[in-house]
Design a protein around this motif. Structure first.
Motif, PDB file in Angstrom:
ATOM      1  N   GLY A  24      36.830  60.346  18.217  1.00 48.26           N
ATOM      2  CA  GLY A  24      35.822  61.393  18.171  1.00 48.26           C
ATOM      3  C   GLY A  24      35.878  62.208  16.897  1.00 48.26           C
ATOM      4  N   PRO A  25      37.049  62.747  16.525  1.00 49.43           N
ATOM      5  CA  PRO A  25      37.128  63.530  15.286  1.00 49.43           C
ATOM      6  C   PRO A  25      36.764  62.750  14.029  1.00 49.43           C
ATOM      7  CG  PRO A  25      38.970  64.072  16.705  1.00 49.43           C
ATOM      8  CD  PRO A  25      38.260  62.907  17.359  1.00 49.43           C
ATOM      9  N   SER A  26      37.094  61.463  13.965  1.00 53.68           N
ATOM     10  CA  SER A  26      36.716  60.697  12.773  1.00 53.68           C
ATOM     11  C   SER A  26      35.206  60.544  12.681  1.00 53.68           C
ATOM     12  CB  SER A  26      37.403  59.327  12.761  1.00 53.68           C
ATOM     13  OG  SER A  26      36.918  58.481  13.796  1.00 53.68           O
ATOM     14  N   SER A  27      34.529  60.440  13.833  1.00 52.75           N
ATOM     15  CA  SER A  27      33.073  60.358  13.807  1.00 52.75           C
ATOM     16  C   SER A  27      32.475  61.681  13.360  1.00 52.75           C
ATOM     17  CB  SER A  27      32.531  59.976  15.192  1.00 52.75           C
ATOM     18  OG  SER A  27      32.652  61.039  16.120  1.00 52.75           O
ATOM     19  N   GLY A  28      33.044  62.799  13.840  1.00 48.70           N
ATOM     20  CA  GLY A  28      32.545  64.097  13.417  1.00 48.70           C
ATOM     21  C   GLY A  28      32.726  64.312  11.929  1.00 48.70           C
ATOM     22  N   MET A  29      33.870  63.881  11.387  1.00 45.46           N
ATOM     23  CA  MET A  29      34.090  64.031   9.953  1.00 45.46           C
ATOM     24  C   MET A  29      33.100  63.193   9.159  1.00 45.46           C
ATOM     25  SD  MET A  29      37.548  63.514   7.706  1.00 45.46           S
ATOM     26  CE  MET A  29      37.521  61.726   7.870  1.00 45.46           C
ATOM     27  N   ASP A 104      32.010  63.873  22.520  1.00 46.66           N
ATOM     28  CA  ASP A 104      33.191  64.343  23.236  1.00 46.66           C
ATOM     29  C   ASP A 104      34.009  63.168  23.761  1.00 46.66           C
ATOM     30  OD1 ASP A 104      33.019  64.098  26.449  1.00 46.66           O
ATOM     31  OD2 ASP A 104      31.002  64.310  25.644  1.00 46.66           O
ATOM     32  N   ASN A 105      35.224  63.480  24.177  1.00 40.13           N
ATOM     33  CA  ASN A 105      36.030  62.529  24.953  1.00 40.13           C
ATOM     34  C   ASN A 105      36.563  63.230  26.193  1.00 40.13           C
ATOM     35  OD1 ASN A 105      37.986  64.135  23.788  1.00 40.13           O
ATOM     36  ND2 ASN A 105      39.225  62.463  22.972  1.00 40.13           N
ATOM     37  N   ALA A 106      35.714  64.098  26.755  1.00 41.96           N
ATOM     38  CA  ALA A 106      36.098  64.949  27.882  1.00 41.96           C
ATOM     39  C   ALA A 106      35.974  64.213  29.213  1.00 41.96           C
ATOM     40  CB  ALA A 106      35.251  66.211  27.886  1.00 41.96           C
ATOM     41  N   ALA A 126      24.149  62.979  24.128  1.00 40.99           N
ATOM     42  CA  ALA A 126      25.554  63.112  24.499  1.00 40.99           C
ATOM     43  C   ALA A 126      26.250  61.766  24.320  1.00 40.99           C
ATOM     44  CB  ALA A 126      25.682  63.584  25.947  1.00 40.99           C
ATOM     45  N   VAL A 127      27.216  61.718  23.421  1.00 44.02           N
ATOM     46  CA  VAL A 127      27.965  60.489  23.151  1.00 44.02           C
ATOM     47  C   VAL A 127      29.422  60.732  23.524  1.00 44.02           C
ATOM     48  CG1 VAL A 127      28.610  58.762  21.442  1.00 44.02           C
ATOM     49  CG2 VAL A 127      26.398  59.932  21.262  1.00 44.02           C
ATOM     50  N   ARG A 128      29.901  59.967  24.481  1.00 38.39           N
ATOM     51  CA  ARG A 128      31.257  60.167  24.993  1.00 38.39           C
ATOM     52  C   ARG A 128      32.154  58.973  24.686  1.00 38.39           C
ATOM     53  NH1 ARG A 128      32.259  62.715  30.739  1.00 38.39           N
ATOM     54  NH2 ARG A 128      31.931  64.510  29.383  1.00 38.39           N
ATOM     55  N   VAL A 129      33.339  59.265  24.167  1.00 38.73           N
ATOM     56  CA  VAL A 129      34.372  58.249  23.939  1.00 38.73           C
ATOM     57  C   VAL A 129      35.255  58.179  25.171  1.00 38.73           C
ATOM     58  CG1 VAL A 129      36.358  57.587  22.544  1.00 38.73           C
ATOM     59  CG2 VAL A 129      34.354  58.613  21.444  1.00 38.73           C
ATOM     60  N   GLU A 130      35.451  56.967  25.678  1.00 38.30           N
ATOM     61  CA  GLU A 130      36.315  56.737  26.832  1.00 38.30           C
ATOM     62  C   GLU A 130      37.452  55.799  26.444  1.00 38.30           C
ATOM     63  OE1 GLU A 130      32.792  56.675  30.218  1.00 38.30           O
ATOM     64  OE2 GLU A 130      33.277  54.855  29.091  1.00 38.30           O
ATOM     65  N   GLY A 131      38.490  55.751  27.278  1.00 36.53           N
ATOM     66  CA  GLY A 131      39.547  54.762  27.067  1.00 36.53           C
ATOM     67  C   GLY A 131      39.063  53.384  27.486  1.00 36.53           C
ATOM     68  N   ARG A 132      38.667  53.286  28.757  1.00 38.10           N
ATOM     69  CA  ARG A 132      38.134  52.041  29.295  1.00 38.10           C
ATOM     70  C   ARG A 132      36.823  52.334  30.007  1.00 38.10           C
ATOM     71  NH1 ARG A 132      41.956  48.281  28.617  1.00 38.10           N
ATOM     72  NH2 ARG A 132      44.114  49.004  28.425  1.00 38.10           N
ATOM     73  N   ALA A 133      36.019  51.319  30.165  1.00 35.55           N
ATOM     74  CA  ALA A 133      34.697  51.514  30.763  1.00 35.55           C
ATOM     75  C   ALA A 133      34.774  51.986  32.207  1.00 35.55           C
ATOM     76  CB  ALA A 133      33.883  50.220  30.669  1.00 35.55           C
TER      77      ALA A 133
END
Length: 409
Positions: A24-29, A104-106, A126-133
């Motif tokens: 997430g932070p790398s995408s924001g940067m 987010d990854n919330a 809203a784009v969310r990063v998850e560990g697994r689907a």
């Protein structure tokens, strides 16, 4: 906003980032480097990655955190309180054609679900990063082992899996997030529709390996054997010079193959070897099949020359090659000649001092983006809440006294 900022393609776009660690932070940067206003929101005191290694030996600050959060605004909210959560939801869904975008990854925070966001702004992106689907946890290092890549990496005489150091899947996932944000924004501009996007880190890894054909190969042939530093499917490996320096050479085309023979004076020997083996070294397949005997022919030439002599000869002949350097070597070379790595730059990072930073790799109109420091944790809390949500000084003071917001007054 400076003139340089307005020249960037995402000038005027606002993204709220509520994420930690790498993807997430790398995408924001990356979005910030393209000109977007990226507001990173952390819990008061910092998120779980605020003190992540490596740490500065000078100040103890996180070199990791300050590097991945360059160019963003920083807001601190007490997300254990209803008021803090409400402020985050309000920032993420603030009005405006170039706002209402959140990364987010919330996972597991129902109060920050897509439904909660969409209830406040129907066209929210809203784009969310998850560990697994399936919603379970995963990080780069657990995903890599499950992808099969760790079993391909490492020396040929070992059967132990080898983890990579680079969080490649995290970084690739971050770029998938950037793509999703830009595609969603484009669609919203055309149709008015928002977007609910979920990107699982494990899916990023599995899809990438499948896209390379590696799973199809395994289905047909079984697991690939390890090759150490040999390139798979053509000729390429590393060689040591007489003074211990190493270079990697690669031949992907007949011209590159011919250049290796010319540089090392082994063209005739390699031609005789080719004839005796009934091989065709102009093909990837035969160069790969006979890689070890080719390596044996070439090795003495490298071992008899210094690293500088090797590099000069390879360059003069047009060989495709690269040096092996430590990270300390890279820093020392940058200090001697910053123009040798133009994407890098020295940056004064408040709270740490001078660090080695970088522009975005993409050059717009032949120019690098430049770089800027990370804001101190919570530095922009008052300004952001005032500018985006219209909160007045008295309201900010009450929120701070109640422990809802952090950062300097």
């Amino acid at each position: 906003m400076t003139a340089a900022d307005t020249a960037l393609p995402l000038a005027g776009v606002r993204v709220v980032e509520f994420a930690s660690f790498v993807a997430g932070p790398s995408s924001g940067m990356a979005l910030a480097q393209l000109g977007a206003e990226v507001i990173r929101v952390d819990p008061v005191g910092g998120n779980a990655d605020y003190r992540r290694w490596p740490l500065s030996t000078r100040t103890g600050g996180s070199l990791y955190w300050n590097s991945l959060n360059r160019g963003k605004k920083s807001v601190e909210l007490n997300l254990r309180t209803e008021d803090g959560r409400d402020l985050l939801l309000a920032l993420a869904t603030a009005p405006g054609p170039d706002a209402g975008i959140v990364v987010d990854n919330a996972v597991g925070r129902n109060w920050f679900s897509y439904d909660a966001l969409a209830a406040r702004r129907a066209d929210v992106i809203a784009v969310r990063v998850e560990g697994r689907a399936d919603g379970s946890a995963a990080v780069d290092y657990t995903v890599n082992g499950g992808s099969g890549v760790a079993s391909l990496t490492g020396p040929a005489d070992s059967d132990r899996p080898v983890n990579h150091v680079l969080p490649a899947w995290d970084l690739l996932c971050g770029q998938e997030v950037v793509t999703a944000v830009l595609a969603s924004l484009r669609r919203r501009d055309r149709t008015g529709r928002g977007a609910h996007v979920q990107i699982a880190l494990s899916d990023v890894a599995m899809a990438a390996v499948a896209d390379l054909g590696w799973y199809s190969e395994a289905a047909e042939r079984g697991a690939r054997a390890r090759h150490g530093n040999h390139l798979y499917g053509s000729f390429g490996t590393d060689f040591a010079a007489s003074d211990g320096g190493r270079v990697m050479i690669v031949a992907l085309t007949p011209r590159q193959w011919a250049a290796i023979g010319a540089a090392t004076g082994t063209s005739e020997v390699l031609a005789a070897l080719e004839k005796s083996l009934h091989a065709d070294f102009s093909s990837d397949e035969d160069r790969y099949t006979h890689r070890e005997v080719i390596e044996a022919v070439l090795r003495p030439w490298f071992a008899a020359r210094t690293t500088v002599e090797v590099q000069e000869a390879l360059t003069a002949a047009g060989v495709l090659w690269g040096p092996y350097r430590t990270t300390a070597d890279v820093v020392a070379g940058f200090a001697r000649d910053p123009s040798a790595e133009p994407v890098l730059s020295a940056l004064d990072q408040p709270g740490i001092g001078e660090v080695v930073s970088a522009s975005a790799p993409a050059r717009w109109d032949e120019a690098y983006s430049g770089t800027s420091p990370a804001a101190a944790l919570g530095h922009d809390t008052d300004d952001v809440l005032s500018e985006v949500l219209g909160l007045r000084p008295a309201q900010l003071a009450r929120l701070r006294d109640a422990g809802v917001i952090g950062g300097p007054r």
